[in-house]
Design a protein around this motif. Structure first.
Motif, PDB file in Angstrom:
ATOM      1  N   ALA A 133       1.099  -1.199   0.038  1.00  0.00           N
ATOM      2  CA  ALA A 133      -0.049  -0.120   0.072  1.00  0.00           C
ATOM      3  C   ALA A 133       0.599   1.102   0.481  1.00  0.00           C
ATOM      4  CB  ALA A 133      -1.029   0.249   1.210  1.00  0.00           C
ATOM      5  N   ASP A 134       1.723   1.400   1.196  1.00  0.00           N
ATOM      6  CA  ASP A 134       2.837   2.811   0.713  1.00  0.00           C
ATOM      7  C   ASP A 134       3.681   2.616  -0.738  1.00  0.00           C
ATOM      8  OD1 ASP A 134       1.874   3.015   3.375  1.00  0.00           O
ATOM      9  OD2 ASP A 134       3.572   2.145   4.596  1.00  0.00           O
ATOM     10  N   GLY A 135       3.886   1.392  -1.236  1.00  0.00           N
ATOM     11  CA  GLY A 135       4.558   1.001  -2.294  1.00  0.00           C
ATOM     12  C   GLY A 135       3.440   2.034  -3.259  1.00  0.00           C
ATOM     13  N   LEU A 136       1.966   1.665  -3.397  1.00  0.00           N
ATOM     14  CA  LEU A 136       1.515   2.869  -4.442  1.00  0.00           C
ATOM     15  C   LEU A 136       1.425   3.618  -3.988  1.00  0.00           C
ATOM     16  CD1 LEU A 136      -1.182  -0.433  -4.352  1.00  0.00           C
ATOM     17  CD2 LEU A 136       0.251  -0.028  -6.393  1.00  0.00           C
ATOM     18  N   GLY A 137       1.370   4.393  -2.920  1.00  0.00           N
ATOM     19  CA  GLY A 137       0.959   5.677  -2.817  1.00  0.00           C
ATOM     20  C   GLY A 137      -0.464   5.884  -2.782  1.00  0.00           C
ATOM     21  N   MET A 149      -6.021  -8.443   3.578  1.00  0.00           N
ATOM     22  CA  MET A 149      -4.935  -7.506   3.602  1.00  0.00           C
ATOM     23  C   MET A 149      -5.574  -6.377   1.880  1.00  0.00           C
ATOM     24  SD  MET A 149      -2.273 -10.408   1.775  1.00  0.00           S
ATOM     25  CE  MET A 149      -0.963  -9.046   1.078  1.00  0.00           C
ATOM     26  N   VAL A 150      -6.848  -6.738   1.208  1.00  0.00           N
ATOM     27  CA  VAL A 150      -7.487  -6.037   0.759  1.00  0.00           C
ATOM     28  C   VAL A 150      -7.839  -5.031   1.454  1.00  0.00           C
ATOM     29  CG1 VAL A 150      -9.737  -5.411  -0.566  1.00  0.00           C
ATOM     30  CG2 VAL A 150      -8.327  -7.259  -0.676  1.00  0.00           C
ATOM     31  N   GLU A 151      -8.379  -4.869   3.414  1.00  0.00           N
ATOM     32  CA  GLU A 151      -8.763  -4.086   3.850  1.00  0.00           C
ATOM     33  C   GLU A 151      -7.749  -2.910   3.661  1.00  0.00           C
ATOM     34  OE1 GLU A 151     -10.010  -5.804   7.474  1.00  0.00           O
ATOM     35  OE2 GLU A 151     -12.225  -6.789   6.369  1.00  0.00           O
ATOM     36  N   ILE A 152      -6.252  -3.404   4.321  1.00  0.00           N
ATOM     37  CA  ILE A 152      -5.187  -2.526   4.554  1.00  0.00           C
ATOM     38  C   ILE A 152      -5.166  -1.503   3.447  1.00  0.00           C
ATOM     39  CG2 ILE A 152      -2.777  -2.551   4.819  1.00  0.00           C
ATOM     40  CD1 ILE A 152      -3.355  -5.167   6.811  1.00  0.00           C
ATOM     41  N   ASP A 160      -7.576   1.305   2.829  1.00  0.00           N
ATOM     42  CA  ASP A 160      -7.728   2.072   4.193  1.00  0.00           C
ATOM     43  C   ASP A 160      -5.901   3.430   3.446  1.00  0.00           C
ATOM     44  OD1 ASP A 160      -8.270   3.440   6.655  1.00  0.00           O
ATOM     45  OD2 ASP A 160      -6.232   2.940   7.175  1.00  0.00           O
ATOM     46  N   ARG A 161      -5.161   3.106   3.044  1.00  0.00           N
ATOM     47  CA  ARG A 161      -4.439   3.557   2.773  1.00  0.00           C
ATOM     48  C   ARG A 161      -4.054   3.909   1.566  1.00  0.00           C
ATOM     49  NH1 ARG A 161      -0.500   1.842   7.688  1.00  0.00           N
ATOM     50  NH2 ARG A 161       1.271   2.908   6.713  1.00  0.00           N
ATOM     51  N   GLY A 201      -6.965   4.322  -0.596  1.00  0.00           N
ATOM     52  CA  GLY A 201      -8.130   5.076  -1.062  1.00  0.00           C
ATOM     53  C   GLY A 201      -8.815   4.462  -2.099  1.00  0.00           C
ATOM     54  N   ILE A 202      -8.794   3.472  -3.299  1.00  0.00           N
ATOM     55  CA  ILE A 202      -9.050   2.716  -3.928  1.00  0.00           C
ATOM     56  C   ILE A 202      -9.811   1.769  -3.050  1.00  0.00           C
ATOM     57  CG2 ILE A 202      -8.818   1.628  -5.957  1.00  0.00           C
ATOM     58  CD1 ILE A 202      -7.774   3.763  -6.250  1.00  0.00           C
ATOM     59  N   SER A 203     -10.997   1.750  -3.075  1.00  0.00           N
ATOM     60  CA  SER A 203     -12.095   0.541  -2.766  1.00  0.00           C
ATOM     61  C   SER A 203     -12.104  -0.651  -3.591  1.00  0.00           C
ATOM     62  CB  SER A 203     -13.446   1.369  -2.882  1.00  0.00           C
ATOM     63  OG  SER A 203     -13.764   2.077  -3.881  1.00  0.00           O
ATOM     64  N   ASP A 204     -11.691  -0.812  -4.938  1.00  0.00           N
ATOM     65  CA  ASP A 204     -12.629  -1.756  -5.947  1.00  0.00           C
ATOM     66  C   ASP A 204     -10.987  -2.820  -5.929  1.00  0.00           C
ATOM     67  OD1 ASP A 204     -15.054  -1.302  -5.809  1.00  0.00           O
ATOM     68  OD2 ASP A 204     -14.759   0.381  -7.781  1.00  0.00           O
ATOM     69  N   TRP A 205     -10.599  -4.215  -5.448  1.00  0.00           N
ATOM     70  CA  TRP A 205      -9.645  -4.672  -5.906  1.00  0.00           C
ATOM     71  C   TRP A 205     -10.487  -6.058  -6.004  1.00  0.00           C
ATOM     72  CZ3 TRP A 205      -4.922  -3.453  -4.848  1.00  0.00           C
ATOM     73  CH2 TRP A 205      -4.706  -2.260  -4.435  1.00  0.00           C
ATOM     74  N   ALA A 206      -9.351  -6.797  -7.093  1.00  0.00           N
ATOM     75  CA  ALA A 206      -9.707  -8.143  -7.623  1.00  0.00           C
ATOM     76  C   ALA A 206      -8.615  -8.774  -7.119  1.00  0.00           C
ATOM     77  CB  ALA A 206      -9.760  -7.928  -8.761  1.00  0.00           C
ATOM     78  N   VAL A 207      -8.759  -9.828  -6.236  1.00  0.00           N
ATOM     79  CA  VAL A 207      -7.102 -10.475  -5.573  1.00  0.00           C
ATOM     80  C   VAL A 207      -6.824 -11.861  -5.844  1.00  0.00           C
ATOM     81  CG1 VAL A 207      -7.038  -8.516  -4.188  1.00  0.00           C
ATOM     82  CG2 VAL A 207      -8.276 -11.059  -3.830  1.00  0.00           C
ATOM     83  N   ALA A 208      -5.698 -12.290  -6.149  1.00  0.00           N
ATOM     84  CA  ALA A 208      -5.975 -13.680  -5.733  1.00  0.00           C
ATOM     85  C   ALA A 208      -4.781 -14.395  -5.697  1.00  0.00           C
ATOM     86  CB  ALA A 208      -6.062 -14.221  -7.655  1.00  0.00           C
TER      87      ALA A 208
END
Length: 374
Positions: free
Chosen positions: A26-30, A52-55, A58-59, A61-68
Motif C-alpha cells: 500500500a505504501d509503495g502504491l502511494g 490485505m484488501v482492507e489495508i 484504507d491506505r 483510497g482505492i475501494s475496488d480490488w480483484a485479488v488472487a
C-alpha cells in the motif's frame, strides 16, 4: 513515454507476514488517481486476502480490488516463486471503464443482467479472470462468462489451500475478476506456449474416455513412438515431463492448442491415457516441452505484441505464467521477464504463477499470458 500518459502504479513486498506485506505494498502504491486494484499474493497469504484488501483500501483510497493467490508473484524486475510475496497494480481508469464480477455459473449471467448496456458499449470486454480449480463448475463457469459477456478472458487458476483464494469487490465463488472496456483503455494480449509440436495432428479413430486406443487407424502407442523418435521409444520412462498430448483448437488461425499431461502408457495394449477426455474424430498431436522451445516461443509472442503495440507507450501489464514454467523452465538471462523487457522495454508489471492459464475462452497449461494496457 509522453507526459500525457501516466503509467499504472505498482508495488511489491517480500515480507513474511501478510499484514506487513499489505502495508508495504500500500505504501509503495502511494495515492493512485482512482481506478481498480489488482493484488496477487503467494499461497502462504491465501487465507488473509480479505485482510490485505482492507489495508490496501484504507491506505490507498482505492475501494475496488480483484485479488488472487498463486505459487508466487511476478513483477517488472523479478520472479518470486515459492516464497512469501505480494504485488499489486492499480489500473488508473475511470469508473465506467471496468466492472467487477464474482460467483459460480451465474457470474456471467449476473454481470450481463446488471451491466447489459456497459457490455454492449464495451464491445468484447477483456475480463481479468481468476478461478478456483477445485470447484466442480470451473469450466462451465468460464463458458457461461464468455457466453453472457462476449468477453475475451485472460487470467489464471489459483493455487491455494484456503477456502477463498480469490475475490473481487469482496465477493468470491468459483471465479471472480474485473472486466475492462477496451473502448476506455486499449488492451493487447497474447499467449506463449511452452511446448513444440512433434509432427502433424492425428485423428482419434478409437478412444474410451481419456484413453487413446487408435490414431489414424493405427494403435495409439505405435503412432506415439513414430512421433517421439527411436531414442525415446526405447525407454518410455523418459517421456514423463518431456512429452505431452496437445489438443488443437478448432478454427484457430494461429496453430493454437491446449496441452495435457500423459498419465499412463500400456505397452501391452498399445494405448495411452491423457489428462483429458477425447472422442472419435478429435484431433490430437504430441509435443515436447523443454527450455529451448519455451524461450523461442516467448520471443515470438513478445515480438508479435511489439509489432501490434508499435510505438504506443505501455501503461502497465499483467503476466500470468504456469507454475511449471518460471524457474522450472527458464533461467537468466532468458527468464520470462527478461525476454519481455528485452523486447517491449521496461514498464510496470504484476502477475502470478498459476495452476493453469486462461486465454480467450480456454484453460491452458504450460503457457504464459501477457496483457498490456496502452
Amino acid at each position: 513515454m509522453t507526459d500525457k500518459v501516466r503509467r499504472f502504479p505498482t508495488a511489491t513486498s517480500l515480507d513474511n507476514g501478510w499484514r506487513a506485506a499489505a502495508i508495504a505494498v500500500a505504501d509503495g502504491l502511494g495515492q493512485p488517481q482512482g481506478g481498480v486494484g489488482i493484488l496477487y499474493a503467494a499461497e502462504s497469504f491465501s487465507e488473509h486476502l480479505g485482510g490485505m484488501v482492507e489495508i490496501l483500501q484504507d491506505r490507498t483510497g482505492i475501494s475496488d480490488w480483484a485479488v488472487a493467490a498463486g505459487y508466487g508473484v511476478i513483477t517488472t524486475e523479478a520472479e518470486h516463486f515459492g516464497v512469501s510475496s505480494a504485488t499489486a497494480m492499480v489500473l488508473e481508469i475511470p469508473e465506467d471503464g471496468y466492472r467487477l464480477f464474482a460467483g459460480d455459473t451465474e457470474a456471467g449471467r449476473d454481470l450481463e443482467s446488471a451491466h447489459r448496456n456497459w457490455i454492449t458499449d464495451a464491445t468484447m470486454p477483456v475480463a481479468i479472470t481468476h478461478v478456483d480449480p477445485r470447484h466442480p463448475d470451473a469450466a462451465q463457469s468460464l463458458s457461461e462468462l464468455v457466453e453472457h459477456t462476449a468477453g475475451f478472458l485472460v487470467g489464471g487458476l489459483t493455487a491455494a489451500a484456503g477456502d477463498h483464494p480469490h475475490s473481487a469487490g469482496g465477493r468470491t465463488g468459483c471465479l471472480s475478476g474485473v472486466a475492462v472496456s477496451p473502448t476506455i483503455v486499449e488492451v493487447a494480449t497474447a499467449l506463449s506456449q511452452g511446448c513444440t509440436p512433434l509432427g502433424k495432428a492425428h485423428t482419434v479413430t478409437s478412444a474410451r474416455d481419456n484413453i487413446l486406443i487408435e490414431l489414424d487407424g493405427q494403435p495409439a502407442l505405435d503412432v506415439f513412438k513414430a512421433d517421439i523418435g527411436e531414442d525415446l521409444s526405447n525407454d518410455l520412462r523418459r517421456v514423463g515431463g518431456l512429452i505431452f498430448a496437445a489438443l488443437p483448437v478448432t478454427g484457430s488461425d494461429t496453430a493454437d492448442y491446449t496441452v495435457r499431461n500423459l498419465i499412463g502408457i500400456d505397452p501391452d495394449h498399445k494405448v495411452i491415457a491423457i489428462a483429458e477426455s477425447v472422442s472419435e474424430g478429435n484431433p490430437v498431436l504430441f509435443c515436447r516441452r523443454d527450455r529451448a522451445t519455451a524461450v523461442t516461443d516467448m520471443r515470438r509472442m513478445t515480438a508479435d505484441l511489439k509489432r501490434r503495440v508499435a510505438a504506443r507507450p505501455i501503461r502497465g501489464g499483467l503476466y500470468i505464467s504456469c507454475a511449471g514454467r518460471g524457474p522450472n523452465q527458464f533461467a537468466e538471462p532468458e527468464r520470462e521477464i527478461d525476454i519481455i523487457r528485452e523486447t517491449l522495454g521496461t514498464f510496470p508489471m504484476a502477475g502470478f504463477f498459476a495452476n493453469g492459464e486462461i486465454s480467450r475462452d480456454r484453460i491452458y497449461a504450460y503457457t504464459g499470458v501477457l496483457t498490456l494496457f496502452l
